[in-house]
Design a protein around this motif. Structure first.
Motif, PDB file in Angstrom:
ATOM      1  N   ALA A   1       0.850  -1.181   0.000  1.00 21.93           N
ATOM      2  CA  ALA A   1       0.000   0.000   0.000  1.00 21.93           C
ATOM      3  C   ALA A   1       0.886   1.232   0.000  1.00 21.93           C
ATOM      4  CB  ALA A   1      -0.917   0.004   1.222  1.00 21.93           C
ATOM      5  N   HIS A   2       0.259   2.366  -0.207  1.00 23.69           N
ATOM      6  CA  HIS A   2       0.929   3.658  -0.121  1.00 23.69           C
ATOM      7  C   HIS A   2       0.810   4.144   1.325  1.00 23.69           C
ATOM      8  CE1 HIS A   2       1.719   7.905  -1.145  1.00 23.69           C
ATOM      9  NE2 HIS A   2       0.723   8.160  -0.307  1.00 23.69           N
ATOM     10  N   PRO A   3       1.847   4.820   1.876  1.00 24.19           N
ATOM     11  CA  PRO A   3       3.121   5.160   1.262  1.00 24.19           C
ATOM     12  C   PRO A   3       4.194   4.119   1.576  1.00 24.19           C
ATOM     13  CG  PRO A   3       2.942   6.321   3.335  1.00 24.19           C
ATOM     14  CD  PRO A   3       1.670   5.505   3.183  1.00 24.19           C
ATOM     15  N   SER A   4       5.345   4.292   0.938  1.00 22.20           N
ATOM     16  CA  SER A   4       6.492   3.434   1.225  1.00 22.20           C
ATOM     17  C   SER A   4       6.839   3.497   2.710  1.00 22.20           C
ATOM     18  CB  SER A   4       7.690   3.927   0.405  1.00 22.20           C
ATOM     19  OG  SER A   4       8.905   3.474   0.977  1.00 22.20           O
ATOM     20  N   PRO A   5       7.315   2.383   3.287  1.00 25.34           N
ATOM     21  CA  PRO A   5       7.758   2.427   4.697  1.00 25.34           C
ATOM     22  C   PRO A   5       8.832   3.463   4.962  1.00 25.34           C
ATOM     23  CG  PRO A   5       7.517   0.153   3.977  1.00 25.34           C
ATOM     24  CD  PRO A   5       7.337   1.008   2.743  1.00 25.34           C
ATOM     25  N   LEU A   6       9.487   3.967   3.926  1.00 26.70           N
ATOM     26  CA  LEU A   6      10.469   5.027   4.131  1.00 26.70           C
ATOM     27  C   LEU A   6       9.840   6.266   4.753  1.00 26.70           C
ATOM     28  CD1 LEU A   6      12.479   4.798   0.804  1.00 26.70           C
ATOM     29  CD2 LEU A   6      13.310   4.251   3.077  1.00 26.70           C
ATOM     30  N   PHE A   7       8.520   6.406   4.609  1.00 31.50           N
ATOM     31  CA  PHE A   7       7.846   7.595   5.124  1.00 31.50           C
ATOM     32  C   PHE A   7       7.098   7.324   6.425  1.00 31.50           C
ATOM     33  CE2 PHE A   7       8.115   8.110   0.484  1.00 31.50           C
ATOM     34  CZ  PHE A   7       8.909   9.249   0.448  1.00 31.50           C
ATOM     35  N   TRP A   8       7.289   6.153   6.988  1.00 31.30           N
ATOM     36  CA  TRP A   8       6.679   5.861   8.289  1.00 31.30           C
ATOM     37  C   TRP A   8       7.623   6.401   9.352  1.00 31.30           C
ATOM     38  CZ3 TRP A   8       5.133  -0.033   7.739  1.00 31.30           C
ATOM     39  CH2 TRP A   8       4.349  -0.186   6.596  1.00 31.30           C
ATOM     40  N   LEU A   9       7.533   7.679   9.633  1.00 35.43           N
ATOM     41  CA  LEU A   9       8.543   8.357  10.444  1.00 35.43           C
ATOM     42  C   LEU A   9       8.101   8.642  11.877  1.00 35.43           C
ATOM     43  CD1 LEU A   9       9.836  10.885   7.767  1.00 35.43           C
ATOM     44  CD2 LEU A   9      10.758   8.655   8.363  1.00 35.43           C
ATOM     45  N   GLU A  10       6.849   8.315  12.206  1.00 37.77           N
ATOM     46  CA  GLU A  10       6.370   8.572  13.562  1.00 37.77           C
ATOM     47  C   GLU A  10       6.912   7.498  14.501  1.00 37.77           C
ATOM     48  OE1 GLU A  10       5.378   9.961  16.711  1.00 37.77           O
ATOM     49  OE2 GLU A  10       4.531  11.140  15.049  1.00 37.77           O
ATOM     50  N   ARG A  11       7.833   7.914  15.375  1.00 38.23           N
ATOM     51  CA  ARG A  11       8.499   6.964  16.259  1.00 38.23           C
ATOM     52  C   ARG A  11       7.666   6.611  17.486  1.00 38.23           C
ATOM     53  NH1 ARG A  11      13.216   4.343  14.565  1.00 38.23           N
ATOM     54  NH2 ARG A  11      14.436   5.727  13.225  1.00 38.23           N
ATOM     55  N   ASP A  12       6.757   7.482  17.853  1.00 37.36           N
ATOM     56  CA  ASP A  12       5.986   7.278  19.081  1.00 37.36           C
ATOM     57  C   ASP A  12       4.516   7.121  18.710  1.00 37.36           C
ATOM     58  OD1 ASP A  12       5.305   7.046  21.710  1.00 37.36           O
ATOM     59  OD2 ASP A  12       5.365   9.196  22.129  1.00 37.36           O
ATOM     60  N   VAL A  13       4.163   5.956  18.204  1.00 38.79           N
ATOM     61  CA  VAL A  13       2.784   5.708  17.790  1.00 38.79           C
ATOM     62  C   VAL A  13       1.913   5.562  19.031  1.00 38.79           C
ATOM     63  CG1 VAL A  13       1.246   4.191  16.495  1.00 38.79           C
ATOM     64  CG2 VAL A  13       3.583   4.567  15.685  1.00 38.79           C
ATOM     65  N   PRO A  14       0.900   6.410  19.201  1.00 45.09           N
ATOM     66  CA  PRO A  14       0.068   6.371  20.418  1.00 45.09           C
ATOM     67  C   PRO A  14      -0.975   5.261  20.329  1.00 45.09           C
ATOM     68  CG  PRO A  14      -0.675   8.128  18.975  1.00 45.09           C
ATOM     69  CD  PRO A  14       0.514   7.515  18.290  1.00 45.09           C
ATOM     70  N   ILE A  15      -0.589   4.048  20.659  1.00 43.93           N
ATOM     71  CA  ILE A  15      -1.416   2.877  20.393  1.00 43.93           C
ATOM     72  C   ILE A  15      -2.796   2.975  21.045  1.00 43.93           C
ATOM     73  CG2 ILE A  15      -1.625   0.379  20.654  1.00 43.93           C
ATOM     74  CD1 ILE A  15       0.429   1.257  18.583  1.00 43.93           C
ATOM     75  N   LYS A  16      -2.854   3.408  22.291  1.00 49.07           N
ATOM     76  CA  LYS A  16      -4.157   3.463  22.955  1.00 49.07           C
ATOM     77  C   LYS A  16      -5.093   4.426  22.231  1.00 49.07           C
ATOM     78  CE  LYS A  16      -2.429   2.160  27.523  1.00 49.07           C
ATOM     79  NZ  LYS A  16      -2.268   2.543  28.940  1.00 49.07           N
ATOM     80  N   GLU A  17      -4.552   5.544  21.777  1.00 51.56           N
ATOM     81  CA  GLU A  17      -5.373   6.498  21.044  1.00 51.56           C
ATOM     82  C   GLU A  17      -5.747   5.943  19.670  1.00 51.56           C
ATOM     83  OE1 GLU A  17      -3.242  10.162  21.012  1.00 51.56           O
ATOM     84  OE2 GLU A  17      -3.088  10.247  23.188  1.00 51.56           O
ATOM     85  N   VAL A  18      -4.825   5.225  19.055  1.00 48.85           N
ATOM     86  CA  VAL A  18      -5.113   4.603  17.765  1.00 48.85           C
ATOM     87  C   VAL A  18      -6.286   3.641  17.900  1.00 48.85           C
ATOM     88  CG1 VAL A  18      -4.227   2.998  16.019  1.00 48.85           C
ATOM     89  CG2 VAL A  18      -2.769   4.839  16.859  1.00 48.85           C
ATOM     90  N   MET A  19      -6.304   2.882  18.973  1.00 44.84           N
ATOM     91  CA  MET A  19      -7.370   1.899  19.145  1.00 44.84           C
ATOM     92  C   MET A  19      -8.716   2.570  19.432  1.00 44.84           C
ATOM     93  SD  MET A  19      -5.578  -0.664  18.453  1.00 44.84           S
ATOM     94  CE  MET A  19      -6.776  -1.970  18.653  1.00 44.84           C
TER      95      MET A  19
END
Length: 817
Positions: free
Chosen positions: A36-54
């Protein structure tokens, strides 16, 4: 004039698409059909807020129901010489013994517990045990694996597909029987080459008899099976490829994935066997020959690389792959539905796309076993990095997925993203049709002929402009080591994620490595203005309650008397207004960008803000500061969204302040009509629940802006729009108060802003203003604009810079001196 110019521009775009195709056509292409888009090269968020994501996911799924696919990874692979089978760049670690697996299962269980309360009520659609190498375990470990899964998902629907992936030489009848007893009902086998001499190049201790024996055992045990084969292998000829296909088809296998080898990075094949590889043209010929052969033997093509037996009872049974091509789909009984994927374990990739109104996330777990274990030991989620979709990026990702099935449902896409897909990419569709790679009608875009082979190229062409934008924005650049791990990450939305497939690294060779070779220029280059010199200076100003605010002064050569204050809305800071301020400064205005309390560099203060603190405390401080530094001249106020509301609220309560204001421009500002439809009410209700559950509204999480927003601010906005009344805590009616606001006003609304600031709400605000010199501007295609502007794009997009900013500048200039 406009018609001729439009035709010329359109022709230029078609030629640009042709240029891109010709430059990329003979280059080795990434197997991006799996991505899928975008390439993993652009996955730059180091602190993914998992609880908020859920929490966000649950709210998004209330709007578009989603079932869940689960991918469960294993870190380890057998050692080979050359390492990693000669070509694989996916994350894996060398298997050294059973103790590694025993330890890993404990950590897998630990991660499951961290997610359990978020996922235990999910409707599962499929389960896939992937690699590394998932058939390294002992027979009794498969019961343990399924028990770990059932601890998170107590109710697994009967009959769903549960797949385990492995390599031929590690399957035994005992293991397969244990797998079936544990609940696994499908085996996916990475054969790659049946020719014993060809497979030796990978360093595997694999023989053709291993593959055939495994398929026989699967048939005896009642396990469905599928195999992977690679074409474009070093030293491979069309004849050798057909020999493998003939042999595997002879087994009666129901599903074959026959895909092109990707060559990139520092693998043995890339460094030492390039001269033994078939060319791209030879790979294309192999594809054509294999397609003709498989169709002649009763197989139906379902993606560029996937083939299913058309025998009744077999076709369409391979559900995991199909589900992962359907983030969104149309269901006869339930309308628009879709599928998410949770990546569990080492290097797992999670794909929670959300909805176009509430775009979600894609993120990956740690790609080093030690780091994966360490994060769990610290009671943290083991995520490494991620990407939060924008509306645009989710649209491209959805387009990628649809193309994986070789066709695009135009009506579904248009309904989801409220665009005309055929017009959006008209130049590309025309180029593809003229090359014989696609057929287009009002309902469907279908890839045909060689266009199916070039699916990755077509996906890259559709995403090219956005990818270039992201590349320019990307900072900091990942290290070489980070790039290697990103390139090796499993595909998040493809047919199946397999330890042997090296897909993204080849894309990097096109997008990064090919820079030295020259990359085709942007197909739609932006119109750029010559910039005059401007200076940026930060000022600090105390409010009456002793809160320090920040103001950014942007000016150059000033030839208009009246300064301009620009104010951002919720979830934002000075960056939202900075480009427009620079544009106005280049046109002779002395511009000041206000950051409301709690945003950007401004202090929060002793009490959490709401709109009335902004209007009663921040606005007068800003008015005073700017007038003090500009010889007390009356000023203009340009406000985006809530930044327009706060000045109007101040003036409605304090009409004596009108003498300080020369005029007002509001962009997408309204306070009453977001909830005037059932859809709007539902969104407000869901958002309010999330806001109060978390204690704030997560802007970066919801991709609403760079900042989180205060609960009090959002609760006021929810209440206003839910009730349809713009009132203060004391009952003051701001709409009524606007009758006293008589200064010139320009109110701008976007045709694509259907929720946050719909035209009806902006119009109601405009009608309430008491002045004679006022103008309403509706930026929509129906009014001759280039697009139906969304809430953000009306303020910040390049097209707005060309179409809207000049109108604002001219409106201000006419009233400035």
């Amino acid at each position: 004039m406009s018609s001729v110019s439009g035709q010329a521009t359109y022709g230029h775009h078609v030629n640009g698409a042709y240029d891109y195709i010709e430059k990329q056509r003979t280059r080795r292409q990434s197997n991006r059909v799996l991505h899928a888009h975008p390439s993993p090269l652009f996955w730059l968020e180091r602190d993914v807020p998992i609880k908020e994501v859920m929490v966000e996911r649950r709210m998004a799924n209330a709007a578009i129901p989603k079932r869940l696919n689960v991918y469960i990874g294993t870190p380890y692979c057998l050692p080979t010489n050359p390492e990693r089978c000669g070509y694989c760049l996916f994350p894996s670690e060398v298997y050294q013994g059973q103790t590694q697996l025993d330890s890993y299962l404990k950590y897998l269980e630990s991660e499951g517990r961290r997610y359990q309360h978020f996922l235990e009520d999910e409707q599962l659609a499929g389960i896939y045990f992937g690699g590394g190498t998932s058939n390294l375990y002992r027979p009794d470990d498969y019961h343990r694996l399924m028990r770990i899964v059932r601890d998170v998902f107590p109710t697994i629907p009967p009959g769903i597909e549960i797949t385990l992936e492995g390599i031929p030489q590690l399957f035994t009848r005992e293991k397969l029987a244990a797998m079936k007893a544990a609940g696994i009902n499908r085996i996916s086998m990475g054969v790659q080459q049946l020719d014993d001499e060809m497979i030796k190049l990978s360093g595997r201790k694999q023989k053709a008899r291993h593959a055939f024996q495994t398929l026989q055992w699967c048939e005896e045990l009642g396990l469905r099976s599928s195999v992977d084969l690679i074409f474009g292998w070093p030293q491979q000829t069309t004849e050798l490829m057909l020999k493998d296909l003939e042999a595997i088809v002879g087994t009666g296998i129901g599903h074959i994935t026959h895909y092109e080898l990707n060559v990139a990075g520092r693998t043995d094949f890339a460094r030492h066997r390039r001269d033994e590889l078939p060319s791209t043209e030879q790979n294309l010929e192999m594809y054509r020959v294999s397609k003709q052969f498989l169709e002649s033997r009763g197989y139906r093509q379902v993606t560029a690389y996937d083939w299913e037996k058309t025998t009744p009872g077999l076709s369409g049974e391979y559900r995991f792959e199909e589900n992962m091509r359907q983030a969104f789909a149309r269901d006869a009984d339930h309308g628009i539905v879709g599928y998410d994927m949770w990546g569990w374990g080492f290097a797992g990739v999670t794909y929670f796309p959300g909805t176009p109104e509430m775009p979600g996330w894609i993120y990956m777990n740690s790609t080093k076993a030690g780091e994966y274990f360490g994060r769990l030991d610290e009671s943290r989620f083991p995520t490494e990095r991620g990407f939060h979709y924008t509306h645009k990026d989710l649209g491209i990702a959805t387009l990628f997925q649809m193309l994986q099935s070789m066709s695009v449902d135009v009506a579904l896409y248009n309904e989801l993203f409220r665009v005309n897909l055929l017009e959006e990419y008209a130049d590309i569709w025309q180029a593809l049709v003229e090359k014989g790679w696609a057929e287009v009608d009002r309902n469907k875009v279908t890839l045909v002929g060689d266009g199916v082979f070039y699916t990755p190229l077509i996906q890259g062409l559709l995403a090219y402009e956005r990818t270039e934008e992201m590349r320019k924005e990307k900072s900091p650049a990942p290290s070489v080591q980070e790039v290697a791990f990103l390139l090796a990450s499993q595909p998040p939305t493809g047919t199946v994620i397999r330890q042997e497939r090296d897909t993204e690294e080849a894309r990097l060779s096109v997008e990064v490595g090919s820079r030295s070779e020259g990359v085709v220029s942007d197909l739609r280059p932006p119109i750029r203005r010559q910039r005059e010199s401007t200076t940026l200076t930060w000022y600090r100003e105390l409010t009456s309650d002793r809160v320090e605010l920040s103001l950014l002064r942007v000016c150059g050569d000033v030839w208009h008397d009246s300064p301009v204050v620009l104010s951002h809305g919720t979830f934002s800071n000075a960056q939202t207004c900075k480009r427009l301020a620079t544009y106005l400064a280049e046109n002779g205005f002395d511009c000041w960008v206000l950051e409301l309390r709690g945003h950007g560099r401004s202090e929060v203060g002793p009490t959490h803000p709401d709109f009335e603190r902004f209007s009663e405390l921040d606005v007068p401080a800003a008015l005073g500061a700017v007038r003090h530094n500009t010889q007390n001249k009356p000023l203009f106020w340009v406000g985006h969204s809530g930044g327009g509301l706060v000045l109007l609220m101040h003036l409605a309560r304090h009409p004596e302040a009108l003498m300080r204001v020369k005029g007002i421009v509001t962009l997408a500002s309204q306070a009453t009509d977001a909830g005037m439809t059932w859809s709007g009410w539902a969104k407000i209700a869901l958002s309010a629940v999330g806001n109060n559950l978390l204690g704030y509204a997560p802007g970066p999480l919801f991709k609403l802006g760079p900042e989180n927003e205060f609960r009090g601010v959002m609760n006021q906005w929810f209440r206003w729009n839910w009730n349809g009344r713009w009132t203060g805590h004391d009952g003051f009616d701001y709409l009524d108060g606007l009758g006293q606001v008589t200064v010139p006003a320009l109110c701008v609304a976007g045709g694509g802003d259907r929720f946050i600031a719909p035209y009806e709400g902006c119009r109601r605000l405009y009608n309430a203003l008491g002045g004679q010199d006022k103008q309403m501007m509706f930026c929509a295609k129906s009014e001759g604009y280039g697009e139906d502007y969304s809430h953000a794009r009306i303020m910040t997009s390049r097209r707005a810079q060309r179409e809207i900013w000049p109108i604002i500048s001219e409106w201000l200039a006419k009233r400035a001196n």
